[in-house]
Design an enzyme around this catalytic site. Structure first.
Site, PDB file in Angstrom:
ATOM      1  CB  ILE A  15      21.148  19.154  18.040  1.00  0.00           C
ATOM      2  CG1 ILE A  15      22.183  19.275  19.162  1.00  0.00           C
ATOM      3  CG2 ILE A  15      20.978  17.693  17.634  1.00  0.00           C
ATOM      4  CD1 ILE A  15      22.278  20.640  19.777  1.00  0.00           C
ATOM      5  CB  SER A  37      19.451  11.719   8.428  1.00  0.00           C
ATOM      6  OG  SER A  37      18.393  12.517   8.909  1.00  0.00           O
ATOM      7  NE  ARG A  38      12.723   9.285  10.347  1.00  0.00           N
ATOM      8  CZ  ARG A  38      11.604   9.492  11.029  1.00  0.00           C
ATOM      9  NH1 ARG A  38      10.506   8.812  10.720  1.00  0.00           N
ATOM     10  NH2 ARG A  38      11.561  10.386  12.001  1.00  0.00           N
ATOM     11  CE  LYS A  91      19.544  18.174  25.719  1.00  0.00           C
ATOM     12  NZ  LYS A  91      18.142  18.594  25.826  1.00  0.00           N
TER      13      LYS A  91
END
Length: 308
Positions: A15, A37-38, A91
């Site tokens: 996304i 981020s991993r 979301k």
């Protein structure tokens, strides 16, 4: 013109690459200066393994956009709010209603903005549908949201784990629109189809009544093949309304009255900049509450095992 908001993004997945990065790249209200981020990375900016490392190394950050799965979002949001950073929540805004309620209080305490970003509410025909329904007498309404999880969430196991929402991951998009254009409504019954090898539903049938007793139904299916269906229909005294394409097209009695290209994420970031500069928050939990109610009232129906 105000100086761009220095923003970092957390959770570099599909996304983010499809929507967040293109929206930020075109928006002069922001300067993306870091990512955490991993697994994923964003080119040409510093990247970190987690939000703690990012905030420690880039103290000039003013805001963060949190795009990891909802089961892991609370801790990251709390860390950012306590560091007095404005927070954009992809979301659904959290795994539970109570988590997000606590984040609202933390935002107030720390004097920063919190945004629950219901992107489907910003689809181009939604406001036109809301205006039409506000001028009409609604007799009944139905929500039909049917898509193919294998197309939109390939190899994403988190959506099938507890807290991953299953078919309510897209279904909450429908609810974000419905709760914006329809009268207040309450769930009266629900049947949730759980594959025998998954911890989240793959389909659901939900019935509602509005505050004035009108019937509303919602059918969700995550194994739809062929054309995808993202429709909200209403029978009214001024004609049959069909809001289709996830909120992109509005027709009354078969005549298209509104049809524009989708620009949801640019509109989301525009709204986030507005509340940051106004010193306010925008956190509507109604769609998430309906999902919680569906799980609380819903009858669990076990169906055949599903494999990606």
């Amino acid at each position: 013109m105000s100086q761009p908001i220095k923003i970092g993004i957390v959770g570099v997945g599909k996304i983010v690459r499809d929507q967040h990065l293109p929206a930020l790249a075109k928006d002069q209200d922001y300067r993306l200066i870091a990512a955490a981020s991993r697994h994923g990375k964003v080119e040409n900016i510093p990247n970190f393994p987690d939000i703690e490392a990012m905030l420690g190394a880039v103290p000039e950050l003013e805001a963060v956009s949190l795009c990891m799965p909802p089961q892991f979002r609370y801790d990251a949001a709390r860390t950012a709010l306590e560091a007095q950073k404005h927070v954009f929540l992809e979301k659904p805004p959290g795994a539970t209603v109570s988590e997000v309620e606590n984040l609202k209080a933390l935002a107030v305490k720390n004097g920063v903005s919190l945004f629950a970003s219901w992107h489907s509410r910003y689809a181009p025909a939604v406001e036109a549908a809301r205006a039409f329904l506000s001028s009409a007498k609604i007799k009944s309404a139905a929500i039909n949201w049917k898509e193919d999880v294998r197309r939109w969430h390939p190899n994403q196991e988190w959506i099938w784990t507890p807290g991953g929402f299953g078919v309510f991951d897209p279904g909450i998009n429908a609810l974000s629109i419905a709760t914006h254009i329809l009268p207040a409504m309450f769930i009266t019954s629900a049947v949730l189809d759980f594959p025998e090898n998954r911890a989240a539903p793959v389909a659901a049938h939900v019935t509602f009544r509005t505050s004035n007793g009108l019937p509303v139904t919602m059918d969700l299916d995550w194994l739809q093949t062929g054309p995808q269906s993202w429709d909200i229909v209403a029978d009214t005294d001024k004609g049959a309304m069909v809001l289709s394409g996830g909120g992109s097209k509005l027709a009354i009695d078969g005549r298209v009255v509104h049809d524009e290209p989708e620009a949801e994420y640019p509109m989301l970031y525009k709204r986030f900049a507005e509340i940051v500069r106004a010193g306010t928050s925008d956190v509507d939990l109604t769609p998430l509450q309906h999902v919680a109610d569906a799980f609380m009232l819903g009858k669990r129906n076990v169906v055949e095992a599903f494999f990606d």
